[in-house]
Write an enzyme that holds these catalytic residues in place. Sequence first.
Site, PDB file in Angstrom:
ATOM      1  N   GLY A 154       0.838  -1.199   0.000  1.00 41.98           N
ATOM      2  CA  GLY A 154       0.000   0.000   0.000  1.00 41.98           C
ATOM      3  C   GLY A 154       0.868   1.242   0.000  1.00 41.98           C
ATOM      4  N   CYS A 175       5.434  -6.090   1.489  1.00 43.36           N
ATOM      5  CA  CYS A 175       5.776  -4.670   1.419  1.00 43.36           C
ATOM      6  C   CYS A 175       5.189  -3.902   2.619  1.00 43.36           C
ATOM      7  CB  CYS A 175       5.302  -4.102   0.090  1.00 43.36           C
ATOM      8  SG  CYS A 175       6.434  -2.868  -0.520  1.00 43.36           S
ATOM      9  N   TYR A 176       4.147  -3.077   2.431  1.00 43.45           N
ATOM     10  CA  TYR A 176       3.526  -2.382   3.572  1.00 43.45           C
ATOM     11  C   TYR A 176       3.058  -3.408   4.598  1.00 43.45           C
ATOM     12  CZ  TYR A 176       0.259   0.413   6.360  1.00 43.45           C
ATOM     13  OH  TYR A 176      -0.381   1.018   7.404  1.00 43.45           O
ATOM     14  N   HIS A 186       7.597  -7.409  -4.059  1.00 44.03           N
ATOM     15  CA  HIS A 186       6.286  -7.853  -4.561  1.00 44.03           C
ATOM     16  C   HIS A 186       6.411  -9.180  -5.320  1.00 44.03           C
ATOM     17  CE1 HIS A 186       3.804  -4.336  -3.598  1.00 44.03           C
ATOM     18  NE2 HIS A 186       4.898  -3.628  -3.788  1.00 44.03           N
ATOM     19  N   GLU A 230       3.983 -10.900  -6.485  1.00 39.16           N
ATOM     20  CA  GLU A 230       2.862 -11.082  -7.411  1.00 39.16           C
ATOM     21  C   GLU A 230       3.106 -10.505  -8.797  1.00 39.16           C
ATOM     22  OE1 GLU A 230       1.861  -7.289  -5.008  1.00 39.16           O
ATOM     23  OE2 GLU A 230       3.072  -9.096  -4.809  1.00 39.16           O
ATOM     24  N   SER A 251     -25.650  -9.673 -24.926  1.00 34.99           N
ATOM     25  CA  SER A 251     -25.094  -8.742 -25.915  1.00 34.99           C
ATOM     26  C   SER A 251     -24.217  -9.451 -26.928  1.00 34.99           C
ATOM     27  CB  SER A 251     -24.248  -7.684 -25.195  1.00 34.99           C
ATOM     28  OG  SER A 251     -23.079  -8.296 -24.654  1.00 34.99           O
ATOM     29  N   GLY A 252     -23.774 -10.675 -26.589  1.00 38.28           N
ATOM     30  CA  GLY A 252     -22.827 -11.369 -27.464  1.00 38.28           C
ATOM     31  C   GLY A 252     -21.394 -11.203 -26.990  1.00 38.28           C
ATOM     32  N   GLY A 253     -21.209 -10.362 -25.944  1.00 44.83           N
ATOM     33  CA  GLY A 253     -19.877 -10.217 -25.339  1.00 44.83           C
ATOM     34  C   GLY A 253     -19.596 -11.413 -24.443  1.00 44.83           C
ATOM     35  N   VAL A 254     -18.347 -11.567 -24.009  1.00 47.73           N
ATOM     36  CA  VAL A 254     -17.964 -12.770 -23.261  1.00 47.73           C
ATOM     37  C   VAL A 254     -18.726 -12.898 -21.936  1.00 47.73           C
ATOM     38  CG1 VAL A 254     -15.862 -11.720 -22.292  1.00 47.73           C
ATOM     39  CG2 VAL A 254     -16.037 -14.184 -22.408  1.00 47.73           C
ATOM     40  N   ASP A 255     -18.895 -11.808 -21.173  1.00 49.98           N
ATOM     41  CA  ASP A 255     -19.517 -11.908 -19.850  1.00 49.98           C
ATOM     42  C   ASP A 255     -20.982 -12.339 -19.949  1.00 49.98           C
ATOM     43  OD1 ASP A 255     -17.071 -10.935 -19.112  1.00 49.98           O
ATOM     44  OD2 ASP A 255     -17.770  -8.911 -18.679  1.00 49.98           O
ATOM     45  N   SER A 256     -21.760 -11.628 -20.775  1.00 47.96           N
ATOM     46  CA  SER A 256     -23.187 -11.966 -20.866  1.00 47.96           C
ATOM     47  C   SER A 256     -23.387 -13.336 -21.520  1.00 47.96           C
ATOM     48  CB  SER A 256     -23.968 -10.879 -21.616  1.00 47.96           C
ATOM     49  OG  SER A 256     -23.672 -10.879 -22.988  1.00 47.96           O
ATOM     50  N   LYS A 274     -11.697 -11.752 -15.198  1.00 49.88           N
ATOM     51  CA  LYS A 274     -11.989 -11.875 -16.633  1.00 49.88           C
ATOM     52  C   LYS A 274     -11.343 -13.125 -17.251  1.00 49.88           C
ATOM     53  CE  LYS A 274     -13.744  -9.714 -20.333  1.00 49.88           C
ATOM     54  NZ  LYS A 274     -15.027  -9.014 -20.372  1.00 49.88           N
TER      55      LYS A 274
END
Length: 512
Positions: free
Chosen positions: A55, A82-83, A169, A171, A223-228, A368
């Site tokens: 942080g 770190c922090y 870090h 990650e 909508s045809g997008g990946v999420d929906s 995602k």
Amino acid sequence: MHNDKILVLDFGSQYTQLIARRIREGKVYSEIFPFNAPMAKIRAFNPKGVVLSGGPSSVCDKGAPAPDMAVFKLGIPVLGICYGMQLMAHHLAGKVARSSKREYGSAELIVDDDADFLWGISQKSKVWMSHGDRIEKLPKGFSVIAHTANSPVAAMADAERHFYALQFHPEVVHTDEGTRILHNFVYTVCGCKPTWEMSSFIEWSTAAVRDMVGRKKVVCALSGGVDSSVVALLVHKAIGDKLTCIFVDNGLLRKGEADKVKKTFKGHFHLKLIHVDAQKRFLKKLKGITDPEKKRKMIGNEFIAVFEEEAKKIQGAEFLAQGTLYPDVIESVSFKGPSAVIKSHHNVGGLPEVMQLQLIEPLRELFKDEVRVLGEELGLSEEICWRHPFPGPGLAIRCIGDITEDKLNILREADAIVLEEIKVAGLYREIWQAFAVILPIKSVGVMGDERTYENVIAVRAVTSLDGMTADWAKLPYEVMGTISNRIINEVKGVNRVVFDITSKPPGTIEWE
């Protein structure tokens, strides 16, 4: 649901989400809570280990963010990064002071003790530092397990209490063996088993949807997008025909998109799909609007109105399935203190506030990249799973200035060529987003022996990891040349193509 879990407490680091993602990549479930999460919530989550993130604050500052100190009395392993390391040292009666020299960037880590936590890590390796404080006196029971030229205490451990801390870090990709260190903590120190898999996620999430819905019905905006698309398939797998998907064609979609959605979901997956052709309705509403924010608002409001009209016709519909993702959930929580309040996200809230529907958000725990993997598991084509992000307002915000049917048609054709050539060149998966923009200016040109005065198309292609920052994609000249030639030769009404070489920041990815 998940037996083995790791909790990440967020102290405002820009890398906090990465910690959770790296742990999940090792097939162990991980969630992020604000640093000041109440102890009751932490106990209820029942983690096998806790990570204290980095942080921007200093533990030396008055009012520096701190968790409930009972976190050190839970009897489970704790890792400070770190922090988080300075916090651990400070609160366990060590001594932290400001460094005379701030350490930022790459450093060489030298391992002094490669027991459980640093087991298998090279004696010397590259790590990513970012800190202005240093540990001057170790807390009781701790020993130094690694150092760098600048940091005598680059890693410390109290193996008896299972407390570990890193000054760097692990990650980020700049730390060579960071993922191995995190996995050592998760598997060896915390004893977690790699059980977080998409197949088991499908199993328990479909069961949860079935239990929640019972005999009622669900609507979903597709909508045809990946999420929906993934939400629709997952809910359909759980409840079959009790799900009705509503696909609103607002006339602002890319070339052939509406047909593709119908073919995929109605034809191939046999979902109950209502296709609403609202093109004329949207274009009429957009007439004369040039302000980007007004365009967005108008399109959003009109979408809700159309969706609501259709949903009301479905008797017994009491639920709305929505593609909210984990970053949306994190961003919409105001973490008091170190993290700035990030904008409330369009996916969290919206439709259900207007409609009397209960929310089903089966993807709200996923990142995602996990949604893409889930889509592939559910049989969704690679084309949909890995498609570039496409904004809710669609081509309206790539048509600068006023919107007309002619301009949209020109834009559609130009955009199709951009995507086609990027796919032919094998660059589609390397690029975050690539698209065409039609500008509100005309330019002089010569075509054949005639002078022309036609539209200008800008091509935008960017590389990014998460859309938060982006760099312009260095497309090969041949690819740029082919795109330009094809647009000018094949799209009537265009005589000039320009390439946008702005990074984000200062620019945004979209033009409006």
